[in-house]
Design an enzyme around this catalytic site. Structure first.
Site, PDB file in Angstrom:
ATOM      1  N   ASP A 183       0.793  -1.246   0.000  1.00 46.61           N
ATOM      2  CA  ASP A 183       0.000   0.000   0.000  1.00 46.61           C
ATOM      3  C   ASP A 183       0.826   1.297   0.000  1.00 46.61           C
ATOM      4  OD1 ASP A 183      -1.972  -1.913   0.182  1.00 46.61           O
ATOM      5  OD2 ASP A 183      -2.866  -1.166   2.031  1.00 46.61           O
TER       6      ASP A 183
ATOM      7  N   ASP B 214      -4.459  -0.842  -1.896  1.00 40.05           N
ATOM      8  CA  ASP B 214      -5.765  -0.676  -1.262  1.00 40.05           C
ATOM      9  C   ASP B 214      -6.676  -0.066  -2.336  1.00 40.05           C
ATOM     10  OD1 ASP B 214      -6.849  -1.163   1.354  1.00 40.05           O
ATOM     11  OD2 ASP B 214      -6.966   0.994   1.733  1.00 40.05           O
TER      12      ASP B 214
ATOM     13  N   HIS C  98     -10.640   0.755  -2.944  1.00 44.21           N
ATOM     14  CA  HIS C  98     -12.015   0.771  -2.445  1.00 44.21           C
ATOM     15  C   HIS C  98     -12.996   1.408  -3.431  1.00 44.21           C
ATOM     16  CE1 HIS C  98     -10.343  -0.487   1.314  1.00 44.21           C
ATOM     17  NE2 HIS C  98      -9.825   0.671   1.642  1.00 44.21           N
TER      18      HIS C  98
ATOM     19  N   HIS D 281     -17.498   2.862   0.409  1.00 48.09           N
ATOM     20  CA  HIS D 281     -16.981   1.649   1.065  1.00 48.09           C
ATOM     21  C   HIS D 281     -17.318   1.626   2.557  1.00 48.09           C
ATOM     22  CE1 HIS D 281     -13.654  -1.069   2.535  1.00 48.09           C
ATOM     23  NE2 HIS D 281     -14.196  -1.779   1.560  1.00 48.09           N
TER      24      HIS D 281
ATOM     25  N   HIS E  49     -10.549   7.028   1.259  1.00 49.79           N
ATOM     26  CA  HIS E  49      -9.167   6.894   0.795  1.00 49.79           C
ATOM     27  C   HIS E  49      -9.089   5.807  -0.264  1.00 49.79           C
ATOM     28  CE1 HIS E  49      -9.575   3.740   3.806  1.00 49.79           C
ATOM     29  NE2 HIS E  49      -8.630   3.094   3.163  1.00 49.79           N
TER      30      HIS E  49
ATOM     31  N   LYS F  39      -6.930  -5.085  -3.093  1.00 47.39           N
ATOM     32  CA  LYS F  39      -7.721  -5.612  -1.977  1.00 47.39           C
ATOM     33  C   LYS F  39      -8.638  -4.531  -1.440  1.00 47.39           C
ATOM     34  CE  LYS F  39      -4.070  -4.400   1.188  1.00 47.39           C
ATOM     35  NZ  LYS F  39      -4.830  -3.311   1.828  1.00 47.39           N
TER      36      LYS F  39
ATOM     37  N   CYS G 185      -2.270  -2.594   7.510  1.00 43.34           N
ATOM     38  CA  CYS G 185      -2.172  -3.531   6.381  1.00 43.34           C
ATOM     39  C   CYS G 185      -0.880  -4.349   6.356  1.00 43.34           C
ATOM     40  CB  CYS G 185      -2.419  -2.793   5.076  1.00 43.34           C
ATOM     41  SG  CYS G 185      -4.159  -2.284   4.950  1.00 43.34           S
TER      42      CYS G 185
HETATM   43  C1  VGL Z   1      -4.770   0.846   5.582  1.00 40.59           C
HETATM   44  C2  VGL Z   1      -6.367   1.778   6.945  1.00 40.59           C
HETATM   45  C3  VGL Z   1      -7.301   1.655   5.945  1.00 40.59           C
HETATM   46  C4  VGL Z   1      -3.359   0.408   5.395  1.00 40.59           C
HETATM   47  C5  VGL Z   1      -5.705   0.686   4.582  1.00 40.59           C
HETATM   48  O1  VGL Z   1      -2.898   0.299   4.236  1.00 40.59           O
HETATM   49  O2  VGL Z   1      -2.679   0.171   6.414  1.00 40.59           O
HETATM   50  N1  VGL Z   1      -5.109   1.376   6.745  1.00 40.59           N
HETATM   51  N2  VGL Z   1      -6.973   1.106   4.762  1.00 40.59           N
HETATM   52 ZN    ZN Z   2      -8.367   1.050   3.179  1.00 37.95          ZN
END
Ligand code: VGL
Ligand code: ZN
Length: 213
Positions: free
Chosen positions: A17, A55, A57, A61, A90, A115, A160
């Site tokens: 990510d 990430d 979404h 979401h 995000h 994901k 993550c």
């Molecule tokens: C993440 C919060 C929400 C991450 C992703 O990549 O750690 N944290 N979505």
């Molecule tokens: Zn996320």
């Protein structure tokens, strides 16, 4: 190199990510998030296999505070699948915030795994969605490719990256987190909780220097 031994063709670096929204100026900026890029660039050449996650979404979401009237980012709600921490919107599919950071140069990467693309369930981990049961397919990919040990870097250490490393162990792989190649969100003890989880699950934590010996 006591900590990890030689890096071989059964090892993979999983870069989690490293996207605009998790870097300074992004919608869910991790403090100092873009600092992971230089460290990742130093260690990546040691790996034959480099995998990335993103990430990803849809609008509306279930992890977005904006999806619940009256809720604010960083609060926790209970959904069918269990507790869900809420975030600012995000990494919305197709937006600039969801793109990998432009400074990240990992052209050799073999796979980009997306994901969190289902509206009703979040997925911190690269291996299982947050119901801890629905696989993303990554374990099968890794097993079929003969990969046995995963090294983790990226964002965020306490979400993550951490959930991915723990789930790598649950899926039967060795897991090593490269601590200085990660940065944390650090909300309500999340870093300490993840470190305890690593100890319980035999996720090893090293620094990039251990890999560059
Ligand atoms: C993440 C919060 C929400 C991450 C992703 O990549 O750690 N944290 N979505
Ligand atoms: Zn996320």
């Amino acid at each position: 190199m006591e900590a990890t031994g030689r890096i071989t063709s059964r090892d993979a670096l999983i870069v989690v990510d490293v996207q605009n929204d998790f870097c300074p100026g992004g919608a869910l900026a991790v403090p100092d998030g873009d600092a992971v890029i230089a460290v990742i660039h130093r260690i990546a050449p040691r790996f034959e296999h480099v995998l990335l996650t993103q990430d990803w979404h849809p609008p509306g979401h279930c992890s977005f505070a904006s999806s619940y009237p009256g809720k604010k980012p960083f609060e926790v709600v209970t959904l069918a699948g269990g507790e869900q921490r809420l975030w600012p919107d995000h990494c919305v599919q197709g937006t600039r915030g969801a793109e990998l950071h432009p400074d990240l140069r990992l052209d050799r990467a073999e796979l980009i795994l997306r994901k969190g693309f289902r509206k009703e369930i979040d997925s911190y981990s690269a291996f299982f969605e947050n119901d801890h049961a629905t696989p993303t397919g990554l374990a099968g990919y890794c097993r079929e490719r003969g990969l046995g040990r995963m090294f983790f870097a990226g964002l965020a250490f306490d979400f993550c990256v951490g959930f991915s490393a723990v789930d790598a162990r649950k899926a039967g792989f060795e897991a090593v987190v490269v601590r200085d190649a990660c940065r944390a969100i650090d909300v309500e003890g999340s870093v300490e909780r993840m470190e305890a989880e690593f100890a319980a699950r035999e996720v090893r934590v090293v620094t990039s220097a251990d890999l560059l010996l």
